[in-house]
Design an enzyme around this catalytic site. Structure first.
Site, mmCIF file in Angstrom:
data_model
loop_
_atom_site.group_PDB
_atom_site.id
_atom_site.type_symbol
_atom_site.label_atom_id
_atom_site.label_comp_id
_atom_site.label_asym_id
_atom_site.label_seq_id
_atom_site.Cartn_x
_atom_site.Cartn_y
_atom_site.Cartn_z
ATOM 1 N N SER A 133 -0.692 3.823 0.776
ATOM 2 C CA SER A 133 -1.538 5.040 1.536
ATOM 3 C C SER A 133 -0.712 5.588 2.625
ATOM 4 O O SER A 133 -0.451 6.998 3.064
ATOM 5 C CB SER A 133 -2.619 4.710 2.323
ATOM 6 O OG SER A 133 -3.857 4.175 1.078
ATOM 7 N N ASN B 98 -13.954 3.437 2.462
ATOM 8 C CA ASN B 98 -13.260 3.421 2.640
ATOM 9 C C ASN B 98 -12.737 4.093 3.887
ATOM 10 O O ASN B 98 -11.145 4.462 3.323
ATOM 11 C CB ASN B 98 -12.598 3.711 0.881
ATOM 12 C CG ASN B 98 -12.764 5.314 0.674
ATOM 13 O OD1 ASN B 98 -13.284 5.547 1.226
ATOM 14 N ND2 ASN B 98 -11.966 5.253 -0.534
ATOM 15 N N SER C 117 0.773 -1.347 0.062
ATOM 16 C CA SER C 117 -0.011 0.291 -0.377
ATOM 17 C C SER C 117 0.774 1.252 -0.234
ATOM 18 O O SER C 117 1.573 1.119 0.867
ATOM 19 C CB SER C 117 -1.281 0.039 1.153
ATOM 20 O OG SER C 117 -1.750 1.144 1.498
ATOM 21 N N GLY D 136 -5.035 5.009 -11.946
ATOM 22 C CA GLY D 136 -5.610 5.427 -11.033
ATOM 23 C C GLY D 136 -4.387 5.760 -9.386
ATOM 24 O O GLY D 136 -5.100 6.093 -8.698
ATOM 25 N N GLY E 222 -16.509 -3.158 -15.068
ATOM 26 C CA GLY E 222 -16.870 -3.588 -13.868
ATOM 27 C C GLY E 222 -18.237 -2.986 -12.823
ATOM 28 O O GLY E 222 -19.221 -2.530 -13.393
ATOM 29 N N LYS F 34 -14.802 -3.613 2.659
ATOM 30 C CA LYS F 34 -14.965 -2.436 1.947
ATOM 31 C C LYS F 34 -16.170 -2.506 2.680
ATOM 32 O O LYS F 34 -16.897 -1.438 3.418
ATOM 33 C CB LYS F 34 -14.494 -2.038 0.899
ATOM 34 C CG LYS F 34 -13.797 -0.917 0.498
ATOM 35 C CD LYS F 34 -13.842 -0.185 -0.980
ATOM 36 C CE LYS F 34 -12.082 0.463 -1.255
ATOM 37 N NZ LYS F 34 -11.639 1.187 -2.273
ATOM 38 N N ASP G 20 -13.984 7.061 -2.659
ATOM 39 C CA ASP G 20 -13.441 6.939 -3.671
ATOM 40 C C ASP G 20 -13.641 7.748 -5.213
ATOM 41 O O ASP G 20 -13.501 7.680 -5.839
ATOM 42 C CB ASP G 20 -13.837 5.101 -3.973
ATOM 43 C CG ASP G 20 -12.842 4.369 -3.067
ATOM 44 O OD1 ASP G 20 -11.873 4.602 -3.175
ATOM 45 O OD2 ASP G 20 -12.731 3.616 -3.346
#
Ligand code: NDP
Length: 271
Positions: free
Chosen positions: A16, A86, A14, A238, A126, A65, A101
């Protein structure tokens, strides 16, 4: 120091923690933000231990999530609409849940890619959690029509059914070759994570089409390669959305909105 974390499985990769520390440095706020490995079975216990230890805010990613939504005392309307959370903020009544998101995608599209979805024809590939967040955000941003295609067609139909039929509809994957090239194609599938290439007709993209993959790194490569080969105007991953959804969470936790541009640049090796 107040503690923050991202929960998920796998989580070692990650970005983040790096993003939130960069925001903290920029705003002069010491941020203790860690990655905590937890799957569905261990999430409740891990989150309780985190709260006992001073945890006041958290992000959650795959596969947690939906589980995070179930742990919340209250959730925002956009999180309820997406059916997933999230971002968590500790309040006196328990966890407050949000989904950043969708707004992260919109901010990246508008601010970094110079693309306004208002009035645009959009194809969304998706129908999972991220696709739901993207669909609600794009509809709210005024997309003229949202066409949703998914490997499991019933899920695309169910998601499209949440919107005005004038503004959204499902398209069977096999019928994508009959669709006119839209201005925006969003790949919200996780196919790239297993190295899978999507079977997409090249006529789907035109020199007016922006192709956007919600995933980044190696997972985005197959779709971005398809977009370039199909002659799309632009093909982006993304990473920008990741930074923007993190900024939204940071603003919720610290009441300060960081400047995302230097963090975008650093992650793309331009900082
Ligand atoms: P989900 O597991 O909820 O959904 C996965 C989706 O991908 C489903 O629609 C599924 O179809 C489809 N899919 C999976 N494998 C294939 C395949 N081989 N061929 C075609 N379709 C396939 O995942 P999320 O919605 O949470 O995440 C989707 C992507 O978005 C991931 O790559 C994730 O990393 C990225 N993401 C990026 C964010 C960012 O900030 N940049 C934020 C959130 C997510 P089916 O319904 O048939 O199973």
């Amino acid at each position: 120091m107040q503690r923050y974390a991202v929960f998920g499985q796998p989580i070692a990769h990650s970005l983040s923690p790096r993003i939130h520390r960069a925001f903290g440095d920029q705003c002069g706020i010491g941020v203790d933000y860690r990655a905590i490995e937890a799957g569905i079975d261990g999430f409740e216990v891990a989150l309780e231990a985190f709260a006992r230890d001073g945890g006041v805010g958290a992000n959650v990613t795959l596969p947690l999530k939906q589980a995070a939504l179930a742990r919340c005392a209250e959730v925002t309307g956009r999180a309820r609409a997406c059916g997933s959370v999230n971002t968590l903020l500790r309040s006196e009544s328990g966890w407050h849940g949000d989904s950043t998101d969708g707004v992260g995608l919109l901010r990246d599209l508008r601010q970094q890619q110079g693309f306004d979805p208002a009035g645009a024809e959009v194809l969304l590939l998706g129908a999972g959690g991220a696709a739901r967040a993207a669909a609600f955000a794009l509809a709210e941003a005024g997309a003229r029509r949202l066409t949703i295609a998914n490997r499991t067609h019933e899920r695309a139909q169910a998601l499209a059914g949440q919107f005005d039929p004038e503004r959204a509809g499902a398209c069977a994957w096999a019928a994508l070759d009959r669709l006119a090239a839209p201005r925006l194609i969003v790949n919200a599938t996780s196919a790239g994570h297993i190295g899978g290439e999507l079977d997409l007709p090249t006529a789907l993209a035109s020199p007016h089409t922006l192709c956007y993959d919600l995933s980044y790194g190696a997972a985005a490569r197959p779709f971005l390669a398809w977009a370039h080969a199909a002659g799309a105007r632009q093909a982006v991953d993304g990473l920008g959305m990741l930074v923007e959804q993190a900024a939204e969470a940071f603003a919720l936790w610290h009441a300060r909105r960081p400047d995302t541009a230097p963090v975008h640049a650093a992650l793309r090796g331009r900082g």
